[in-house]
Design a protein around this motif. Structure first.
Motif, mmCIF file in Angstrom:
data_model
loop_
_atom_site.group_PDB
_atom_site.id
_atom_site.type_symbol
_atom_site.label_atom_id
_atom_site.label_comp_id
_atom_site.label_asym_id
_atom_site.label_seq_id
_atom_site.Cartn_x
_atom_site.Cartn_y
_atom_site.Cartn_z
ATOM 1 N N LEU A 59 0.728 -1.183 -0.301
ATOM 2 C CA LEU A 59 0.296 -0.326 -0.208
ATOM 3 C C LEU A 59 0.785 1.770 0.147
ATOM 4 O O LEU A 59 -0.109 2.479 -0.386
ATOM 5 N N ASN A 60 2.097 0.998 0.388
ATOM 6 C CA ASN A 60 3.216 2.189 0.269
ATOM 7 C C ASN A 60 2.863 2.946 1.813
ATOM 8 O O ASN A 60 2.904 4.198 0.653
ATOM 9 N N GLN A 61 2.015 2.370 2.062
ATOM 10 C CA GLN A 61 1.748 3.860 3.317
ATOM 11 C C GLN A 61 3.490 3.912 4.122
ATOM 12 O O GLN A 61 3.942 3.162 4.076
ATOM 13 N N PRO A 62 3.110 5.382 4.431
ATOM 14 C CA PRO A 62 4.509 5.470 5.388
ATOM 15 C C PRO A 62 4.817 5.387 6.515
ATOM 16 O O PRO A 62 3.757 4.357 7.894
ATOM 17 N N VAL A 63 6.170 5.087 6.999
ATOM 18 C CA VAL A 63 6.337 4.303 8.435
ATOM 19 C C VAL A 63 5.344 5.508 9.394
ATOM 20 O O VAL A 63 5.198 3.685 10.685
ATOM 21 N N GLY A 64 5.051 5.937 9.467
ATOM 22 C CA GLY A 64 3.881 7.145 10.557
ATOM 23 C C GLY A 64 3.107 6.669 10.556
ATOM 24 O O GLY A 64 2.188 6.552 11.540
ATOM 25 N N THR A 65 2.453 5.504 10.052
ATOM 26 C CA THR A 65 0.783 5.873 9.439
ATOM 27 C C THR A 65 0.014 4.636 10.862
ATOM 28 O O THR A 65 1.069 3.881 10.729
ATOM 29 N N ARG A 66 -0.747 4.941 11.203
ATOM 30 C CA ARG A 66 -1.420 4.390 12.645
ATOM 31 C C ARG A 66 -2.132 3.310 11.654
ATOM 32 O O ARG A 66 -2.497 2.697 10.709
ATOM 33 N N LEU A 67 -2.244 1.719 12.803
ATOM 34 C CA LEU A 67 -2.494 0.215 12.138
ATOM 35 C C LEU A 67 -2.915 -0.035 13.555
ATOM 36 O O LEU A 67 -2.397 0.076 14.500
ATOM 37 N N TRP A 68 -4.686 -0.039 12.960
ATOM 38 C CA TRP A 68 -5.331 -1.191 13.946
ATOM 39 C C TRP A 68 -5.854 -1.777 13.858
ATOM 40 O O TRP A 68 -5.762 -2.611 13.313
ATOM 41 N N ARG A 69 -6.099 -2.737 14.481
ATOM 42 C CA ARG A 69 -6.589 -4.163 15.032
ATOM 43 C C ARG A 69 -8.014 -3.979 15.021
ATOM 44 O O ARG A 69 -9.008 -3.439 15.633
ATOM 45 N N ALA A 70 -9.231 -4.969 13.957
ATOM 46 C CA ALA A 70 -10.823 -4.014 13.344
ATOM 47 C C ALA A 70 -11.010 -5.555 13.600
ATOM 48 O O ALA A 70 -11.943 -5.319 14.169
ATOM 49 N N SER A 71 -10.091 -6.588 14.024
ATOM 50 C CA SER A 71 -11.044 -7.862 14.939
ATOM 51 C C SER A 71 -11.554 -7.703 15.977
ATOM 52 O O SER A 71 -9.828 -7.616 17.023
ATOM 53 N N PRO A 72 -12.517 -8.316 16.393
ATOM 54 C CA PRO A 72 -12.182 -8.379 18.419
ATOM 55 C C PRO A 72 -11.579 -9.814 18.926
ATOM 56 O O PRO A 72 -10.928 -10.370 18.338
ATOM 57 N N LYS A 73 -10.843 -9.167 20.006
ATOM 58 C CA LYS A 73 -10.551 -10.152 20.978
ATOM 59 C C LYS A 73 -11.796 -10.863 21.661
ATOM 60 O O LYS A 73 -12.947 -10.134 21.682
ATOM 61 N N PRO A 74 -11.438 -11.995 21.929
ATOM 62 C CA PRO A 74 -10.132 -13.151 21.046
ATOM 63 C C PRO A 74 -10.608 -13.609 19.909
ATOM 64 O O PRO A 74 -11.967 -13.842 19.654
ATOM 65 N N ARG A 75 -9.363 -13.764 19.793
ATOM 66 C CA ARG A 75 -9.532 -14.440 18.003
ATOM 67 C C ARG A 75 -10.549 -16.206 17.815
ATOM 68 O O ARG A 75 -9.946 -16.988 19.211
#
Length: 127
Positions: A59-75
């Protein structure tokens, strides 16, 4: 909405899926979703690595781009994990525990996901 995501993550990814540097299979879901397929014996941090690697190299995102988990816990057993670049799609309470300065929103940067959680898996070859 989350129910269909869990079903999606339990299905095998298409042959055109991206293979992350740690050997995990990743595919894009919608505009901001990153699905990492289940792989037996892998830690949650391996999934973060794969999602960060995909965001950075595909996706060519810069290193500062934030990444979240979208799947609820527990898996669920045998299910992969869905990640997102959109804070509105994050699963509450499913992110990584964080200490120190910076936003405490359960996200990590793409750069931190790759540099902090990617480890090379060396296959054992038999002659």
């Amino acid at each position: 909405m989350r129910g269909w995501l869990i079903v999606l993550l339990m299905l095998p990814l298409p042959a055109a899926a991206f293979t992350a540097r740690n050997g995990m299979e990743v595919a894009q879901v919608g505009a901001t979703g990153i699905a990492v397929a289940f792989r037996s014996g892998r830690a949650d941090t391996d999934y973060w690595c794969a999602a960060g690697d995909y965001a950075q190299r595909v996706l060519n995102q810069p290193v500062g781009t934030r990444l979240w988990r979208a799947s609820p816990k527990p898996r669920e057993a045998g299910a992969g994990i869905l990640f997102t670049l959109d804070p509105a799609e994050r699963a509450e309470g499913a992110g990584l525990s964080q200490f120190g300065a910076g936003p405490q929103d359960g996200a990590i940067s793409v750069g931190a996901a790759v540099s902090g959680h990617c480890r090379v898996i060396v296959p054992l070859w038999r002659d």
